[in-house]
Design a protein around this motif. Sequence first.
Motif, PDB file in Angstrom:
ATOM      1  N   MET A 132      51.895  38.903  33.946  1.00 30.80           N
ATOM      2  CA  MET A 132      50.319  39.440  34.195  1.00 30.80           C
ATOM      3  C   MET A 132      49.930  38.692  34.428  1.00 30.80           C
ATOM      4  O   MET A 132      49.178  37.851  33.352  1.00 30.80           O
ATOM      5  N   GLU A 133      48.860  38.560  36.036  1.00 28.38           N
ATOM      6  CA  GLU A 133      47.744  37.666  36.085  1.00 28.38           C
ATOM      7  C   GLU A 133      46.294  38.286  36.089  1.00 28.38           C
ATOM      8  O   GLU A 133      46.850  39.175  36.530  1.00 28.38           O
ATOM      9  N   ILE A 134      45.225  37.607  35.240  1.00 27.34           N
ATOM     10  CA  ILE A 134      44.247  37.899  35.607  1.00 27.34           C
ATOM     11  C   ILE A 134      43.561  36.328  36.506  1.00 27.34           C
ATOM     12  O   ILE A 134      43.398  35.165  35.021  1.00 27.34           O
ATOM     13  N   CYS A 135      42.442  36.756  36.772  1.00 21.32           N
ATOM     14  CA  CYS A 135      41.646  35.315  37.529  1.00 21.32           C
ATOM     15  C   CYS A 135      40.071  36.051  37.832  1.00 21.32           C
ATOM     16  O   CYS A 135      40.147  37.156  38.741  1.00 21.32           O
ATOM     17  N   ILE A 136      39.402  34.554  37.139  1.00 19.31           N
ATOM     18  CA  ILE A 136      38.745  35.198  36.775  1.00 19.31           C
ATOM     19  C   ILE A 136      37.270  33.550  37.421  1.00 19.31           C
ATOM     20  O   ILE A 136      37.369  32.877  37.074  1.00 19.31           O
ATOM     21  N   ARG A 137      35.723  34.822  37.952  1.00 22.90           N
ATOM     22  CA  ARG A 137      35.295  33.806  38.760  1.00 22.90           C
ATOM     23  C   ARG A 137      34.564  32.519  37.228  1.00 22.90           C
ATOM     24  O   ARG A 137      34.644  33.837  36.534  1.00 22.90           O
ATOM     25  N   PRO A 138      34.171  31.807  37.475  1.00 25.20           N
ATOM     26  CA  PRO A 138      33.893  30.702  35.795  1.00 25.20           C
ATOM     27  C   PRO A 138      32.592  31.955  35.350  1.00 25.20           C
ATOM     28  O   PRO A 138      31.593  31.798  34.107  1.00 25.20           O
ATOM     29  N   GLU A 139      31.837  32.401  36.627  1.00 24.80           N
ATOM     30  CA  GLU A 139      30.064  32.854  36.305  1.00 24.80           C
ATOM     31  C   GLU A 139      30.659  34.307  35.719  1.00 24.80           C
ATOM     32  O   GLU A 139      29.120  34.972  35.583  1.00 24.80           O
ATOM     33  N   ARG A 169      35.927  31.282  46.378  1.00 25.25           N
ATOM     34  CA  ARG A 169      35.774  30.787  44.969  1.00 25.25           C
ATOM     35  C   ARG A 169      36.403  30.449  44.656  1.00 25.25           C
ATOM     36  O   ARG A 169      37.466  31.150  44.037  1.00 25.25           O
ATOM     37  N   ASP A 170      36.036  29.532  43.209  1.00 24.97           N
ATOM     38  CA  ASP A 170      36.441  28.962  41.861  1.00 24.97           C
ATOM     39  C   ASP A 170      37.134  30.163  41.260  1.00 24.97           C
ATOM     40  O   ASP A 170      36.105  31.385  41.582  1.00 24.97           O
ATOM     41  N   HIS A 171      38.597  29.845  40.461  1.00 28.41           N
ATOM     42  CA  HIS A 171      38.407  31.246  39.689  1.00 28.41           C
ATOM     43  C   HIS A 171      39.171  30.535  38.978  1.00 28.41           C
ATOM     44  O   HIS A 171      39.893  29.303  38.655  1.00 28.41           O
ATOM     45  N   TYR A 172      39.334  31.178  37.579  1.00 24.72           N
ATOM     46  CA  TYR A 172      39.871  30.470  36.419  1.00 24.72           C
ATOM     47  C   TYR A 172      41.113  31.406  35.884  1.00 24.72           C
ATOM     48  O   TYR A 172      40.663  32.501  36.311  1.00 24.72           O
ATOM     49  N   ALA A 173      42.270  30.761  35.863  1.00 23.57           N
ATOM     50  CA  ALA A 173      43.657  32.137  35.667  1.00 23.57           C
ATOM     51  C   ALA A 173      44.058  31.726  34.529  1.00 23.57           C
ATOM     52  O   ALA A 173      43.895  30.667  33.661  1.00 23.57           O
ATOM     53  N   PHE A 174      44.192  33.289  34.006  1.00 22.49           N
ATOM     54  CA  PHE A 174      45.138  34.009  32.568  1.00 22.49           C
ATOM     55  C   PHE A 174      46.084  34.255  32.787  1.00 22.49           C
ATOM     56  O   PHE A 174      45.962  34.952  33.399  1.00 22.49           O
ATOM     57  N   ALA A 175      46.712  34.446  31.862  1.00 21.05           N
ATOM     58  CA  ALA A 175      48.166  35.145  32.391  1.00 21.05           C
ATOM     59  C   ALA A 175      48.874  35.536  30.980  1.00 21.05           C
ATOM     60  O   ALA A 175      48.253  34.709  30.195  1.00 21.05           O
ATOM     61  N   LEU A 176      50.041  36.640  30.688  1.00 19.21           N
ATOM     62  CA  LEU A 176      50.188  36.948  29.829  1.00 19.21           C
ATOM     63  C   LEU A 176      51.454  36.813  29.817  1.00 19.21           C
ATOM     64  O   LEU A 176      52.518  37.741  31.308  1.00 19.21           O
TER      65      LEU A 176
END
Length: 209
Positions: A132-139, A169-176
């Motif tokens: 599962m992934e979540i992508c979030i804007r740095p701001e 927009r740029d995003h950071y990607a996080f996952a589990l």
Amino acid sequence: MDLTAPQQHGRISLRLVRPKDARPLQNELLSNRSWLRPWEATSPDGAVSFDMRLGIRRLLQQYRDGAGVPFVMEWDGEVVGQLNVWGIARGSLASATIGYWVSERFAGRDITPTCVALATDICFSELRLHRMEICIRPENTASLRVVEKLGFRYEGLRRRYIHINGDWRDHYAFALVREEVPEGVLRRWIDGRAPQDAAMVPPADRLPA
């Protein structure tokens, strides 16, 4: 598992969206324009129609097609936001992405991390997804706090990844992945065992918030 039945933790619940949710969801979106606009996906082709009833029909069709799972988040039975599992891939990938929003008046009550944990557990245990992934804007510091609390692992910077609020927009990607949380994401968080530094963004990737 019947995804139409609410999954509950305390005063917070997560359930499949229903056509009759169109009015409360639209009311929340309209009354939270300044709060949500900086984080809302937009179309590079121009403005699109804001029709919640049509949007819910499309989301439920994606659910029937196996491409996504559209949830609503509730506090004491009141609709306070949405959480969508989208881009479901089966086979050798077995993954999906989570996106969400919550009304400003309900922010700070752990509704979003609780619902993200519930949704991830459903995807791992019932849908048999692997990642599962979540992508979030740095701001978006509030959203970054969600993945920090739950111990989602930072995976990298995606340049100009999603069209948000009128531009790419740029995003950071996080996952589990499933093997990281055999006890479940919610249980690990409640028990205080989510790794505190998993979501840390390395200095080389940090962008101004």
